[in-house]
Design a protein around this motif. Structure first.
Motif, PDB file in Angstrom:
ATOM      1  N   THR A   1      -2.533 -11.910  -7.270  1.00  0.00           N
ATOM      2  CA  THR A   1      -3.534 -10.867  -7.099  1.00  0.00           C
ATOM      3  C   THR A   1      -3.850 -10.217  -8.432  1.00  0.00           C
ATOM      4  OG1 THR A   1      -1.813  -9.276  -6.600  1.00  0.00           O
ATOM      5  CG2 THR A   1      -2.875 -10.347  -4.727  1.00  0.00           C
ATOM      6  N   LYS A   2      -4.990  -9.560  -8.438  1.00  0.00           N
ATOM      7  CA  LYS A   2      -5.451  -8.956  -9.673  1.00  0.00           C
ATOM      8  C   LYS A   2      -6.017  -7.577  -9.366  1.00  0.00           C
ATOM      9  CE  LYS A   2      -8.501 -10.312 -13.245  1.00  0.00           C
ATOM     10  NZ  LYS A   2      -9.528 -11.261 -13.681  1.00  0.00           N
ATOM     11  N   GLY A   3      -5.782  -6.658 -10.269  1.00  0.00           N
ATOM     12  CA  GLY A   3      -6.442  -5.365 -10.197  1.00  0.00           C
ATOM     13  C   GLY A   3      -5.869  -4.424  -9.155  1.00  0.00           C
ATOM     14  N   LEU A   4      -6.449  -3.257  -9.104  1.00  0.00           N
ATOM     15  CA  LEU A   4      -5.972  -2.175  -8.252  1.00  0.00           C
ATOM     16  C   LEU A   4      -6.098  -2.532  -6.779  1.00  0.00           C
ATOM     17  CD1 LEU A   4      -4.952   0.724  -8.727  1.00  0.00           C
ATOM     18  CD2 LEU A   4      -7.275   1.505  -8.271  1.00  0.00           C
ATOM     19  N   LEU A   5      -7.138  -3.273  -6.434  1.00  0.00           N
ATOM     20  CA  LEU A   5      -7.382  -3.571  -5.022  1.00  0.00           C
ATOM     21  C   LEU A   5      -6.635  -4.822  -4.560  1.00  0.00           C
ATOM     22  CD1 LEU A   5     -11.185  -2.757  -4.970  1.00  0.00           C
ATOM     23  CD2 LEU A   5      -9.316  -1.382  -4.057  1.00  0.00           C
ATOM     24  N   ARG A   6      -5.851  -5.378  -5.472  1.00  0.00           N
ATOM     25  CA  ARG A   6      -5.035  -6.555  -5.143  1.00  0.00           C
ATOM     26  C   ARG A   6      -5.880  -7.682  -4.568  1.00  0.00           C
ATOM     27  NH1 ARG A   6       0.140  -4.701  -5.565  1.00  0.00           N
ATOM     28  NH2 ARG A   6       0.340  -2.457  -5.502  1.00  0.00           N
ATOM     29  N   ARG A   7      -6.977  -7.954  -5.250  1.00  0.00           N
ATOM     30  CA  ARG A   7      -7.823  -9.052  -4.840  1.00  0.00           C
ATOM     31  C   ARG A   7      -7.119 -10.359  -5.164  1.00  0.00           C
ATOM     32  NH1 ARG A   7     -12.084 -11.254  -7.654  1.00  0.00           N
ATOM     33  NH2 ARG A   7     -11.536  -9.853  -9.336  1.00  0.00           N
ATOM     34  N   GLN A   8      -7.153 -11.297  -4.219  1.00  0.00           N
ATOM     35  CA  GLN A   8      -6.459 -12.558  -4.471  1.00  0.00           C
ATOM     36  C   GLN A   8      -7.311 -13.455  -5.350  1.00  0.00           C
ATOM     37  OE1 GLN A   8      -4.768 -14.574  -1.103  1.00  0.00           O
ATOM     38  NE2 GLN A   8      -4.341 -16.413  -2.298  1.00  0.00           N
ATOM     39  N   VAL A   9      -6.742 -13.887  -6.467  1.00  0.00           N
ATOM     40  CA  VAL A   9      -7.497 -14.735  -7.387  1.00  0.00           C
ATOM     41  C   VAL A   9      -6.952 -16.153  -7.434  1.00  0.00           C
ATOM     42  CG1 VAL A   9      -8.305 -12.851  -8.835  1.00  0.00           C
ATOM     43  CG2 VAL A   9      -6.094 -13.905  -9.319  1.00  0.00           C
TER      44      VAL A   9
ATOM     45  N   TRP B   1       0.831  -1.216   0.000  1.00  0.00           N
ATOM     46  CA  TRP B   1       0.000   0.000   0.000  1.00  0.00           C
ATOM     47  C   TRP B   1       0.856   1.252   0.000  1.00  0.00           C
ATOM     48  CZ3 TRP B   1       0.678   3.214   4.161  1.00  0.00           C
ATOM     49  CH2 TRP B   1       1.231   2.644   5.320  1.00  0.00           C
ATOM     50  N   ILE B   2       2.070   1.186   0.566  1.00  0.00           N
ATOM     51  CA  ILE B   2       2.957   2.355   0.532  1.00  0.00           C
ATOM     52  C   ILE B   2       3.247   2.717  -0.922  1.00  0.00           C
ATOM     53  CG2 ILE B   2       5.273   3.187   1.117  1.00  0.00           C
ATOM     54  CD1 ILE B   2       5.209   1.519   3.584  1.00  0.00           C
ATOM     55  N   ASP B   3       3.547   1.693  -1.723  1.00  0.00           N
ATOM     56  CA  ASP B   3       3.828   1.908  -3.137  1.00  0.00           C
ATOM     57  C   ASP B   3       2.602   2.457  -3.842  1.00  0.00           C
ATOM     58  OD1 ASP B   3       5.067   1.864  -5.583  1.00  0.00           O
ATOM     59  OD2 ASP B   3       4.587  -0.237  -5.963  1.00  0.00           O
ATOM     60  N   THR B   4       1.434   1.900  -3.530  1.00  0.00           N
ATOM     61  CA  THR B   4       0.197   2.362  -4.176  1.00  0.00           C
ATOM     62  C   THR B   4      -0.014   3.848  -3.913  1.00  0.00           C
ATOM     63  OG1 THR B   4      -0.688   0.174  -3.716  1.00  0.00           O
ATOM     64  CG2 THR B   4      -2.250   1.843  -4.448  1.00  0.00           C
ATOM     65  N   ILE B   5       0.118   4.245  -2.643  1.00  0.00           N
ATOM     66  CA  ILE B   5      -0.117   5.651  -2.293  1.00  0.00           C
ATOM     67  C   ILE B   5       0.892   6.554  -2.991  1.00  0.00           C
ATOM     68  CG2 ILE B   5       0.000   7.324  -0.410  1.00  0.00           C
ATOM     69  CD1 ILE B   5      -1.229   5.254   1.406  1.00  0.00           C
TER      70      ILE B   5
END
Ligand code: ADP
Ligand code: SF4
Ligand code: MG
Lengths: 336, 344
Positions: free
Chosen positions: B18-26, A156-160
């Motif tokens: 993971t996939k996508g911006l929210l890093r959902r585990q697939v 999340w640090i990288d994302t932000i």
């Protein structure tokens, strides 16, 4: 198991190396990658030309005025003192031919008030380089910090940080700078006049260009942290701080050096643009951009007044870019 | 028997996909999926399998460079499975890793002296006559010129770099060394030298090794026991001689067939069991016996029922419904697994 070492194998393997490096006491001292890059840079004529100009510019800018002596005082007049006697009151151009270029005024005189252009170019160089260096320093500090944090810790640090970089890069910086400088009070943060303006310009440029450095640093950190020497340090019990400062950062010096050398000319151009638009350094202090603004009205009667600051900007930007490209080639591990 | 130096039980590591911006585990990369073995003090355990089978991940789990998803790692009687990095620090002195790629395992910006001296600095270990002397002794120990203290890694050949890496792992006098394909990046002519060095150091410094390799030839003469890994699981584990003389799992047979043998009579046999294709993806490993997609003996039961890792009469631990070279039953005859277990 009495002979622990595979002696014959060792000797056979070590030999070619010894031959390559040459024998003798000096061969033992290793050559670092920096030294190798320097050797390579010295062979690059164009980059060296850029480096020589850059060094000269820095010297000139540092020595132009007080406190370090004053090249200006040595060669010409005070850059801010008008010399109305040398100006034709009808055309506003210098009376003498060739824009007043003479031994006394090697680059001629400014229209309208007859100030010595050579002195003003030197004085402007000081402003240009000061703003560009300070702004670059600021963006390198912020950019390195952000880039290393994003690349090393990821998640999340990288994302932000990455979103923040996108935001900053999408920002209409020039409009923002114009608005801020325009709306600025005369006195703030214990500074006033040009001191305040320079401070604000440095802050704006530096604060908004860190993503350029951060992107490079983040990418490099991402690839560095996958290298096994980072795992080796970790398996020895090294902390994140140790790994960042002792293992990762030394490998970032080269790319940071290259990209800050390439960022300096961008910042010089930005300062010139601000001064050209009248929101940079204020008169009577000379600046290359400000000189260009004033030259616009007299480009027919005094073309030299436009050509000279234009050339100064061009040569400076060119020199930094040539040096930066040369540094990049010299430090690029793929050229090794 | 005395307590093993290292004991690993049902170790698993699933890397989330993971996939996508929210890093959902697939999904998950089942890199290591239930591995158990022990390492006895003073022995060398070979860990062999094709690239992508999870050997490196296993090594990194044991040295706690990675957090295990499940299972248990006990080192010298201490459960280190989920020990925090800070508490792990002092334990790290006893357990070190030799890395696969000597070009990536040495920091190019550091001198040999800094690299080999790092363990002392990081662990705050006082050396009798200074770090420099200690480093030079280590360089000498691994067969390098101690005068090369101030040189940089790029000035050395691959084999010499690997020696530098070995010197670094030896600095803290570890008990266990995990060597991850220590010679696979080196020229064949140099591999034997480095393997010999490891062997000599073991005798001299009383080391225990787990040596990882992707083929059976490298670990042949230094291993006491060999574990064969396929897609995150151990499929066969046996004493060195037993494994090489009478390999039981078809995968082990296939790996051995890949090692060049001069005997022409065996060639036809080798063609039959040559491995084709790649290791399937560990994200969706084949069900039941993971080797069934490439096994020439595969039957229906192999696709539905996972063969457990069991001790056979020969002393091998094997996970296969139809093991080769089994003395107590004809190889390749499709007996029901229940009967098989009854016979062993
Ligand atoms: N950090 C990681 N994230 C996701 N997948 C990984 C990671 N490390 C390894 N893998 C996957 O786990 C599997 C086993 O890898 P590895 O342990 O390196 O195998 P080996 O050392 O036997 O070649 C491979 O499919 C690899 O792609
Ligand atoms: S269980 Fe079946 S598929 Fe798996 S290795 Fe044995 S024979 Fe081959
Ligand atoms: Mg590996």
């Amino acid at each position: 198991m009495t002979a622990p070492l595979d002696v014959t194998g060792t000797a056979a393997e070590a030999q070619p190396e010894a031959v390559l490096q040459g024998v003798g006491a000096k061969a033992i001292q290793g050559r670092s990658l920096g030294q190798i890059a320097w050797t390579r840079l010295k062979r690059d004529k164009v980059a060296i030309a850029g480096a020589v100009i850059v060094v000269l510019l820095v010297l000139v800018a540092a020595l132009a005025e007080r406190p370090f002596g004053g090249l200006i005082a040595l060669f010409g007049d005070d850059p801010n003192v008008p010399n109305q006697d040398a100006i034709d009151p009808l055309t506003s151009a210098p009376l003498a031919p060739w824009g007043g270029i003479s031994l006394e005024h090697p680059l001629g005189l400014e229209p309208v008030n007859g100030r010595d252009i050579f002195a003003r170019i030197l004085s402007g160089a000081q402003i240009s380089l000061l703003v560009a260096f300070l702004a670059t320093l600021l963006s390198v500090i912020i950019g390195t910090l952000m880039g290393v944090l994003a690349g090393y810790f990821g998640g999340w640090i990288d994302t932000i940080i990455s979103r923040l970089m996108d935001m900053f890069l999408a920002f209409p910086l020039l409009l923002f700078a114009i608005a801020i400088v325009g709306a600025m009070p005369d006195r703030a943060f214990g500074l006033s006049g040009n001191g305040l303006r320079i401070g604000v310009i440095v802050f704006i440029i530096g604060f908004f260009s860190w993503p350029y450095i951060a992107r490079i640093v983040r990418g490099q950190t991402l690839s560095l942290k996958e290298r096994e020497f980072v795992d080796a340090a970790r398996s020895l019990g090294a902390t994140n701080g140790h790994i960042i400062f002792k293992e990762v950062l030394p490998n970032l010096v080269a790319p940071i050096l290259v990209y800050s050398t390439l960022l300096i000319p961008t910042n010089i151009l930005f300062e010139a643009a601000l001064s050209f638009l009248g929101v940079g350094v204020a008169e009577p202090q000379a600046s290359w951009g400000g000189m260009l603004t004033r030259a616009v009205d007299y480009y027919q009667s005094a073309p030299h007044f436009m050509i000279i600051p234009g050339l100064a900007i061009f040569i400076t930007v060119m020199a930094f870019n040539l040096l930066g490209d040369g540094l990049r080639d010299a430090l690029d591990p793929r050229n090794r | 028997m005395t307590e093993p130096l290292l004991s690993v039980r049902d170790l698993t590591k699933h890397f989330p996909v993971t996939k996508g911006l929210l890093r959902r585990q697939v999904g998950a990369v089942k890199a290591v999926d239930g591995v158990s073995f022990e390492v006895r003090k003073g022995e060398t355990l070979g860990l062999v399998g094709e690239s992508g089978c999870g050997k490196t991940t296993t090594g990194r789990l044991i040295t706690r460079l990675l957090e295990p998803t499940g299972g248990r790692i006990v080192f010298e009687g201490v459960d280190i499975t989920h020990v925090k990095q800070g508490r792990m620090r002092p334990l790290r002195r006893d357990m070190q890793m030799i890395f696969q790629d000597p070009y990536s395992s040495l920091n190019p910006r550091h001198t040999v002296g800094t690299i080999v001296g790092a363990p002392f600095r990081i662990q705050n270990v006082k050396t009798e006559s200074g770090i420099k002397k200690a480093v030079q002794d280590l360089l000498e120990l691994v067969g390098l010129n101690p005068e090369h203290y101030n040189r940089y890694p790029h000035e050395f050949s691959g084999g010499q770099r690997q020696r530098i890496g070995i010197a670094r792992t030896l600095a803290l006098k570890p008990k266990l060394i995990i060597a991850d394909e220590p010679v696979s990046a080196l020229d064949v002519s140099i591999q034997a030298q480095v393997v010999n060095l490891l062997e000599d150091l073991q005798g001299e410094l009383d080391l225990t090794y787990v040596v990882i390799a992707h083929d059976l030839s490298v670990v042949r003469h230094i291993s006491d026991r060999v574990a064969v890994m396929y897609l995150g699981k151990i499929v066969e584990l046996a004493e060195r001689k037993a494994l090489y003389d009478s390999p039981m799992h078809p995968y082990t047979n296939a790996l051995l067939a890949a090692v060049p043998v001069p005997d022409p009579r065996k060639r036809a046999d080798r063609d039959r069991i040559r491995l084709t294709g790649d290791v399937p993806s560990p994200i969706n490993p084949p069900p039941a016996c993971r080797f069934h997609t490439r096994c020439w003996k595969a039957q229906d039961i192999c696709k539905t029922q996972e063969p457990p890792l069991e001790a056979l009469a020969s002393g091998h631990l094997v996970a296969c419904h139809f093991p080769e070279n089994a003395p107590d039953k004809p190889a390749g005859v499709g007996a029901h697994p229940a009967e098989e277990r009854a016979t062993t």
